[in-house]
Design a protein around this motif. Structure first.
Motif, PDB file in Angstrom:
ATOM      1  N   GLY A 148       0.783  -1.237   0.000  1.00  0.00           N
ATOM      2  CA  GLY A 148       0.000   0.000   0.000  1.00  0.00           C
ATOM      3  C   GLY A 148       0.807   1.275   0.000  1.00  0.00           C
ATOM      4  N   GLU A 149       2.020   1.220  -0.503  1.00  0.00           N
ATOM      5  CA  GLU A 149       2.928   2.359  -0.382  1.00  0.00           C
ATOM      6  C   GLU A 149       2.399   3.647  -1.021  1.00  0.00           C
ATOM      7  OE1 GLU A 149       6.557   1.195  -2.309  1.00  0.00           O
ATOM      8  OE2 GLU A 149       5.648   1.064  -4.313  1.00  0.00           O
ATOM      9  N   ASN A 150       1.586   3.534  -2.054  1.00  0.00           N
ATOM     10  CA  ASN A 150       1.167   4.737  -2.783  1.00  0.00           C
ATOM     11  C   ASN A 150       0.259   5.652  -1.983  1.00  0.00           C
ATOM     12  OD1 ASN A 150       2.609   3.968  -5.060  1.00  0.00           O
ATOM     13  ND2 ASN A 150       0.874   2.896  -5.980  1.00  0.00           N
ATOM     14  N   PHE A 151      -0.576   5.072  -1.110  1.00  0.00           N
ATOM     15  CA  PHE A 151      -1.598   5.886  -0.436  1.00  0.00           C
ATOM     16  C   PHE A 151      -1.570   5.768   1.086  1.00  0.00           C
ATOM     17  CE2 PHE A 151      -3.338   4.175  -4.491  1.00  0.00           C
ATOM     18  CZ  PHE A 151      -3.312   5.356  -5.224  1.00  0.00           C
ATOM     19  N   LEU A 152      -0.701   4.943   1.617  1.00  0.00           N
ATOM     20  CA  LEU A 152      -0.725   4.634   3.041  1.00  0.00           C
ATOM     21  C   LEU A 152      -0.465   5.841   3.923  1.00  0.00           C
ATOM     22  CD1 LEU A 152      -1.010   2.550   5.280  1.00  0.00           C
ATOM     23  CD2 LEU A 152       1.394   1.927   4.940  1.00  0.00           C
ATOM     24  N   ARG A 153       0.504   6.662   3.564  1.00  0.00           N
ATOM     25  CA  ARG A 153       0.825   7.831   4.394  1.00  0.00           C
ATOM     26  C   ARG A 153      -0.383   8.752   4.553  1.00  0.00           C
ATOM     27  NH1 ARG A 153       5.943   7.228   1.806  1.00  0.00           N
ATOM     28  NH2 ARG A 153       7.657   7.051   3.335  1.00  0.00           N
ATOM     29  N   GLU A 154      -1.077   8.976   3.452  1.00  0.00           N
ATOM     30  CA  GLU A 154      -2.235   9.869   3.490  1.00  0.00           C
ATOM     31  C   GLU A 154      -3.332   9.302   4.394  1.00  0.00           C
ATOM     32  OE1 GLU A 154      -4.510  12.701   0.229  1.00  0.00           O
ATOM     33  OE2 GLU A 154      -3.633  10.795  -0.429  1.00  0.00           O
ATOM     34  N   GLN A 155      -3.543   8.003   4.325  1.00  0.00           N
ATOM     35  CA  GLN A 155      -4.543   7.375   5.182  1.00  0.00           C
ATOM     36  C   GLN A 155      -4.135   7.448   6.651  1.00  0.00           C
ATOM     37  OE1 GLN A 155      -7.397   6.693   5.895  1.00  0.00           O
ATOM     38  NE2 GLN A 155      -7.978   4.581   5.508  1.00  0.00           N
ATOM     39  N   LEU A 156      -2.903   7.113   6.954  1.00  0.00           N
ATOM     40  CA  LEU A 156      -2.451   7.136   8.344  1.00  0.00           C
ATOM     41  C   LEU A 156      -2.540   8.540   8.937  1.00  0.00           C
ATOM     42  CD1 LEU A 156       0.621   4.717   8.213  1.00  0.00           C
ATOM     43  CD2 LEU A 156      -1.605   4.294   9.258  1.00  0.00           C
ATOM     44  N   ASN A 157      -2.161   9.534   8.166  1.00  0.00           N
ATOM     45  CA  ASN A 157      -2.252  10.913   8.656  1.00  0.00           C
ATOM     46  C   ASN A 157      -3.697  11.318   8.930  1.00  0.00           C
ATOM     47  OD1 ASN A 157       0.485  11.712   8.786  1.00  0.00           O
ATOM     48  ND2 ASN A 157       0.544  11.987   6.565  1.00  0.00           N
ATOM     49  N   SER A 158      -4.623  10.844   8.105  1.00  0.00           N
ATOM     50  CA  SER A 158      -6.032  11.186   8.320  1.00  0.00           C
ATOM     51  C   SER A 158      -6.577  10.518   9.587  1.00  0.00           C
ATOM     52  CB  SER A 158      -6.879  10.781   7.102  1.00  0.00           C
ATOM     53  OG  SER A 158      -7.089   9.378   7.038  1.00  0.00           O
ATOM     54  N   ILE A 159      -6.029   9.363   9.936  1.00  0.00           N
ATOM     55  CA  ILE A 159      -6.440   8.685  11.168  1.00  0.00           C
ATOM     56  C   ILE A 159      -5.833   9.371  12.390  1.00  0.00           C
ATOM     57  CG2 ILE A 159      -6.292   6.513  12.465  1.00  0.00           C
ATOM     58  CD1 ILE A 159      -6.305   5.052   9.755  1.00  0.00           C
ATOM     59  N   ILE A 160      -4.598   9.763  12.266  1.00  0.00           N
ATOM     60  CA  ILE A 160      -3.898  10.404  13.385  1.00  0.00           C
ATOM     61  C   ILE A 160      -4.469  11.777  13.692  1.00  0.00           C
ATOM     62  CG2 ILE A 160      -1.667  11.397  14.073  1.00  0.00           C
ATOM     63  CD1 ILE A 160      -0.385   9.042  12.476  1.00  0.00           C
ATOM     64  N   ASN A 161      -4.869  12.499  12.665  1.00  0.00           N
ATOM     65  CA  ASN A 161      -5.308  13.886  12.844  1.00  0.00           C
ATOM     66  C   ASN A 161      -6.820  14.013  13.018  1.00  0.00           C
ATOM     67  OD1 ASN A 161      -2.664  14.972  12.560  1.00  0.00           O
ATOM     68  ND2 ASN A 161      -2.814  14.712  10.342  1.00  0.00           N
ATOM     69  N   GLN A 162      -7.403  13.157  13.832  1.00  0.00           N
ATOM     70  CA  GLN A 162      -8.833  13.198  14.100  1.00  0.00           C
ATOM     71  C   GLN A 162      -9.160  14.214  15.195  1.00  0.00           C
ATOM     72  OE1 GLN A 162     -11.703  11.141  12.810  1.00  0.00           O
ATOM     73  NE2 GLN A 162     -10.183  11.268  11.171  1.00  0.00           N
ATOM     74  N   SER A 163     -10.368  14.776  15.122  1.00  0.00           N
ATOM     75  CA  SER A 163     -10.803  15.726  16.151  1.00  0.00           C
ATOM     76  C   SER A 163     -10.931  15.048  17.507  1.00  0.00           C
ATOM     77  CB  SER A 163     -12.137  16.370  15.755  1.00  0.00           C
ATOM     78  OG  SER A 163     -13.137  15.376  15.559  1.00  0.00           O
ATOM     79  N   VAL A 164     -11.280  13.773  17.521  1.00  0.00           N
ATOM     80  CA  VAL A 164     -11.216  12.932  18.723  1.00  0.00           C
ATOM     81  C   VAL A 164     -10.172  11.857  18.444  1.00  0.00           C
ATOM     82  CG1 VAL A 164     -12.447  11.281  20.179  1.00  0.00           C
ATOM     83  CG2 VAL A 164     -13.601  13.353  19.422  1.00  0.00           C
ATOM     84  N   SER A 165      -9.105  11.867  19.196  1.00  0.00           N
ATOM     85  CA  SER A 165      -7.953  11.023  18.888  1.00  0.00           C
ATOM     86  C   SER A 165      -8.238   9.542  19.114  1.00  0.00           C
ATOM     87  CB  SER A 165      -6.757  11.429  19.752  1.00  0.00           C
ATOM     88  OG  SER A 165      -6.387  12.768  19.511  1.00  0.00           O
TER      89      SER A 165
END
Length: 317
Positions: free
Chosen positions: A7-24
């Motif tokens: 998943g190298e092409n899109f993984l960083r973007e997904q992980l960042n969206s999970i990390i940067n949640q309004s409720v962690s």
């Protein structure tokens, strides 16, 4: 509970969206299924940056999607377990909005949501279309928790695991997943929770679901979004009995869908010998035969050329 495979092409973007949640989130459990690209390296980069957050497991053998999600969900320890694909993007309030539904509905054991589509460049596509309409799911047809079960059995699977969150307690009766080729882990979870009448939803598009050439599972080719919506809603209403029709074309549509559902539950019963699967199969056969009889009455000549389906049906029965 995040599953990865090349998943190298899109993984960083997904992980960042999970990390940067309004409720962690409290933990990110990742099960990598023997990736041969830089996915493990990317995961280690995030692990180094957020060592208290990540729990990374590298499979010794390739488990494939169903078993890998079973493993990831089983390893999760949080009160609420969000399933995640490797290539989507979460809206920054996905966790917050989902937990709100659990809070408002104390009987809820699972919550899923709608989604919009993005392409390989993370740009929105098919703005007229939503994930729900692409899988024949329409909120207007759902009047009670039981309607979710009826939709699952009569129309087909509407739940995309990438939008789903379940309570920790669900782990106790979820494993092992009972799956076949066309009945995968998200439909199994939907089956369990709709039978228990504990599946709820948010109509908000809480993730961006990515369509790209290398995805394992998707929604198929979409040539005319508006036509797709009209067709899907009509099929949904016909199969749920919200509208009636005596036209041969509509009845053929209904019978064909029942046929595919019968095949599915026939295979499930053959493999697992669960009485519920047999009961569902027999119920669907009765509905198929009603549609079949109505087709014959509507147009005997056209019906004659469809007799091979009826013969196949009796072989299944």
């Amino acid at each position: 509970a995040l599953c990865t495979y090349n998943g190298e092409n899109f993984l960083r973007e997904q992980l960042n969206s999970i990390i940067n949640q309004s409720v962690s989130v409290n933990e990110i459990v990742v099960c990598d299924d023997c990736s041969s690209d830089t996915t493990p390296k990317i995961l280690e980069e995030f692990n180094q940056k957020y060592p208290q957050l990540f729990k990374i497991f590298i499979n010794e053998i390739n488990l494939r999607s169903n078993k890998n999600f079973e493993k990831a969900i089983g390893l999760a320890t949080g009160d609420y377990i969000f399933l995640s694909d490797q290539d989507d993007i979460w809206r920054n309030d996905k966790v917050e909005k989902t937990i709100e539904i659990f809070t408002k509905n104390t009987s809820a054991e699972g919550v899923f949501s709608n989604a919009n589509f993005i392409d390989e460049k993370s740009e929105k596509i098919f703005p007229e279309l939503s994930l729900w309409s692409s899988v024949n799911f329409f909120e207007s047809s759902i009047k009670s928790e039981n309607d979710l079960y009826k939709s699952l059995i009569n129309v087909g699977n509407f739940l995309t695991g990438a939008t789903l969150c379940i309570k920790k307690e669900v782990q106790a009766y979820l494993f092992p997943f009972k799956t076949i080729n066309n009945f995968i882990h998200d439909e199994w979870i939907a089956y369990i929770l709709t039978r228990r009448k504990t599946l709820f939803y948010s109509s908000e598009k809480l993730i961006s679901y990515r369509l790209h050439s290398n995805q394992q599972l998707g929604v198929g080719e979409i040539k005319n979004p508006q036509k797709k919506i009209v067709q899907s809603q009509r099929l949904n209403n016909l199969l749920l009995g919200k509208i009636q029709s005596k036209s041969f074309r509509d009845l053929k549509y209904i019978a064909r869908n029942y046929f595919y559902q019968i095949e599915k539950y026939h295979k499930l019963y053959t493999k697992f010998q669960e009485i519920e699967f047999l009961e569902i199969k027999e119920e669907l056969i009765n509905k198929y035969l009603e549609a079949d009889k109505a087709m014959k009455k509507a147009n005997p000549i056209f019906y004659f050329f469809r007799s091979y389906i009826t013969n196949t049906m009796w072989k299944i029965k």
